[in-house]
Design a protein around this motif. Structure first.
Motif, PDB file in Angstrom:
ATOM      1  N   PHE A   2      30.111   9.821  17.590  1.00  0.00           N
ATOM      2  CA  PHE A   2      30.774   8.530  17.704  1.00  0.00           C
ATOM      3  C   PHE A   2      29.729   7.432  17.817  1.00  0.00           C
ATOM      4  N   PHE A   4      30.067   3.611  18.942  1.00  0.00           N
ATOM      5  CA  PHE A   4      30.894   2.522  19.432  1.00  0.00           C
ATOM      6  C   PHE A   4      29.985   1.437  19.964  1.00  0.00           C
ATOM      7  N   ALA A  22      38.096   2.209  21.235  1.00  0.00           N
ATOM      8  CA  ALA A  22      37.039   3.223  21.344  1.00  0.00           C
ATOM      9  C   ALA A  22      37.412   4.273  22.385  1.00  0.00           C
ATOM     10  N   LEU A  26      37.824   8.234  21.626  1.00  0.00           N
ATOM     11  CA  LEU A  26      36.898   9.144  22.285  1.00  0.00           C
ATOM     12  C   LEU A  26      37.606  10.198  23.132  1.00  0.00           C
ATOM     13  N   THR A  27      38.760   9.862  23.693  1.00  0.00           N
ATOM     14  CA  THR A  27      39.453  10.774  24.602  1.00  0.00           C
ATOM     15  C   THR A  27      40.662  11.459  23.966  1.00  0.00           C
ATOM     16  N   GLU A  30      40.643  15.379  23.997  1.00  0.00           N
ATOM     17  CA  GLU A  30      39.948  16.057  25.096  1.00  0.00           C
ATOM     18  C   GLU A  30      40.866  16.156  26.322  1.00  0.00           C
ATOM     19  N   ASN A  36      36.428  12.989  30.215  1.00  0.00           N
ATOM     20  CA  ASN A  36      36.911  11.697  29.720  1.00  0.00           C
ATOM     21  C   ASN A  36      36.431  10.550  30.602  1.00  0.00           C
ATOM     22  N   ASN A  39      32.762   9.801  29.736  1.00  0.00           N
ATOM     23  CA  ASN A  39      32.621   9.019  28.507  1.00  0.00           C
ATOM     24  C   ASN A  39      33.146   7.600  28.674  1.00  0.00           C
ATOM     25  N   LEU A  43      31.231   4.074  28.046  1.00  0.00           N
ATOM     26  CA  LEU A  43      31.768   2.997  27.195  1.00  0.00           C
ATOM     27  C   LEU A  43      31.806   1.671  27.941  1.00  0.00           C
TER      28      LEU A  43
END
Length: 160
Positions: A2, A4, A22, A26-27, A30, A36, A39, A43
């Protein structure tokens, strides 16, 4: 992989919309909430300028327990109702604090923090975590930031 990143010169509303997009991407697939949150902390750090701490406290056994974050080492446990994070957890309401030193009972994990935004993450009517953002600048956060992070918390409540 990814990639972002915020776009230079965009408005806060656009930045928060891109952050939310984003986060969703991304999640999306998952199921692990800790992964999560890790991440999402990254972010937040990448998208929001002028932070010295970005992360989560999770509600565990009736108190807030440190979750994934980026920044200096932090307080591990925070009683509900104590400090900015505890106030957000107790009330279920966003805490937008322009001067943390004026907040009754503020917990100073990093002496460099001057302002703070804490947004509760609520699932099925219960606070399950808080998103905590600290800045070394006074009055760093405003109503636009609060709305943006509230939208993120609502969208991510089933993913953390």
């Amino acid at each position: 992989m990814f990639t972002f990143a915020p776009t230079e010169g965009q408005s806060k509303a656009e930045l928060h919309a891109d952050l939310l997009e984003a986060a969703r991407a991304l999640t999306q697939d998952e199921p692990d909430g800790i992964a999560n949150m890790a991440n999402l902390a990254a972010l937040l750090w990448q998208f929001l300028p002028d932070l010295n701490w970005a992360g989560f406290y999770r509600m565990v056994g009736g108190e807030l327990v440190l979750g994934p974050f980026i920044g200096k080492p932090a307080c591990i446990r925070i009683p509900v109702g104590r400090g900015v994070c505890g106030a957000a957890a107790a009330t279920g309401q966003t805490q937008l604090v322009p001067d943390v030193h004026a907040f009754p009972g503020h917990i100073a994990c990093d002496a460099a923090s001057q302002s703070e935004l804490v947004v509760p993450v609520i699932r099925d009517g219960t606070v399950i975590a808080v998103i905590d953002l600290d800045s070394p600048s006074p009055a760093r956060f405003d109503a636009d930031d609060a709305r943006g992070i509230e939208a993120l918390a609502k969208a991510m409540a089933d993913r953390i």
